[in-house]
Design a protein around this motif. Structure first.
Motif, mmCIF file in Angstrom:
data_model
loop_
_atom_site.group_PDB
_atom_site.id
_atom_site.type_symbol
_atom_site.label_atom_id
_atom_site.label_comp_id
_atom_site.label_asym_id
_atom_site.label_seq_id
_atom_site.Cartn_x
_atom_site.Cartn_y
_atom_site.Cartn_z
ATOM 1 N N UNK A 60 43.021 41.296 43.633
ATOM 2 C CA UNK A 60 44.216 41.742 44.307
ATOM 3 C C UNK A 60 45.470 41.596 43.232
ATOM 4 N N UNK A 61 45.489 40.220 42.563
ATOM 5 C CA UNK A 61 46.374 40.041 41.705
ATOM 6 C C UNK A 61 46.429 40.911 40.425
ATOM 7 N N UNK A 62 45.131 41.242 39.992
ATOM 8 C CA UNK A 62 44.434 42.239 38.828
ATOM 9 C C UNK A 62 45.083 43.490 38.952
ATOM 10 N N UNK A 63 44.788 43.948 40.069
ATOM 11 C CA UNK A 63 45.204 45.187 40.413
ATOM 12 C C UNK A 63 46.663 45.586 40.537
ATOM 13 N N UNK A 64 47.515 44.604 40.701
ATOM 14 C CA UNK A 64 49.029 44.857 40.426
ATOM 15 C C UNK A 64 49.239 45.178 38.998
ATOM 16 N N UNK A 65 48.503 44.770 38.183
ATOM 17 C CA UNK A 65 48.641 45.246 36.622
ATOM 18 C C UNK A 65 49.918 44.466 36.118
ATOM 19 N N UNK A 66 50.204 43.216 36.593
ATOM 20 C CA UNK A 66 51.256 42.401 36.156
ATOM 21 C C UNK A 66 50.448 41.516 34.811
ATOM 22 N N UNK A 67 49.264 41.273 35.146
ATOM 23 C CA UNK A 67 48.764 40.205 34.163
ATOM 24 C C UNK A 67 48.237 40.924 32.832
ATOM 25 N N UNK A 68 48.484 40.157 31.827
ATOM 26 C CA UNK A 68 48.003 40.997 30.709
ATOM 27 C C UNK A 68 47.155 39.962 29.819
ATOM 28 N N UNK A 69 47.100 38.776 30.230
ATOM 29 C CA UNK A 69 46.470 37.788 29.540
ATOM 30 C C UNK A 69 45.745 36.724 30.557
ATOM 31 N N UNK A 70 44.352 36.353 30.546
ATOM 32 C CA UNK A 70 43.845 35.451 31.469
ATOM 33 C C UNK A 70 43.152 34.387 30.575
#
Length: 130
Positions: A60-70
């Motif tokens: 869900x967090x990844x689908x928000x497309x805010x995260x650029x690096x994990x």
């Protein structure tokens, strides 16, 4: 997702196995992003499969497309390796930077005589310029 203060960089995500890992990482005062806690590591032998961990919330967090690096910050155990590989595969479709904590010889680790082969291999592969 967990953030330790109001100044967290929302585009950097550190995935950890449990809440205590956050405390250890925070003590370094180096990482200023947000955290996702898996609530364990994959261990099929003990019935801990990916569906028993928090991968759906992570998706869900990844689908928000805010995260650029994990940053994958799971244990350096067999279960941690399995979990890290699963995370890598799971995260690849999101087209982001994926990294894993460096592993190798601990400070004060002593002589190479006492370092296991896998740890030494990881230390050689993860070496960096000085």
């Amino acid at each position: 997702m967990f953030c330790h203060n109001n100044f967290c960089e929302q585009t950097k995500l550190c995935v950890v196995s449990n809440f205590f890992d956050i405390i250890k990482i925070e003590a370094t005062k180096v990482f200023n992003g947000v955290y996702h806690v898996l609530n364990g590591e994959i261990n099929v032998k003990n019935g801990i499969t990916p569906d028993k961990l928090t991968f759906s919330a992570l998706e869900s967090w990844m689908n928000d497309k805010i995260i650029k690096e994990v940053i994958i910050a799971v244990g350096a155990t067999f279960e941690g390796e399995v979990t890290a590989q699963y995370l890598k595969t799971f995260l690849q479709p999101f087209n982001i930077k994926i990294s894993r904590l460096a592993q190798g010889i601990p400070i004060g680790g002593g002589s190479l005589d006492y370092i296991d082969e896998v740890t030494l291999k990881q230390a050689l592969e993860g070496r960096k310029d000085v």
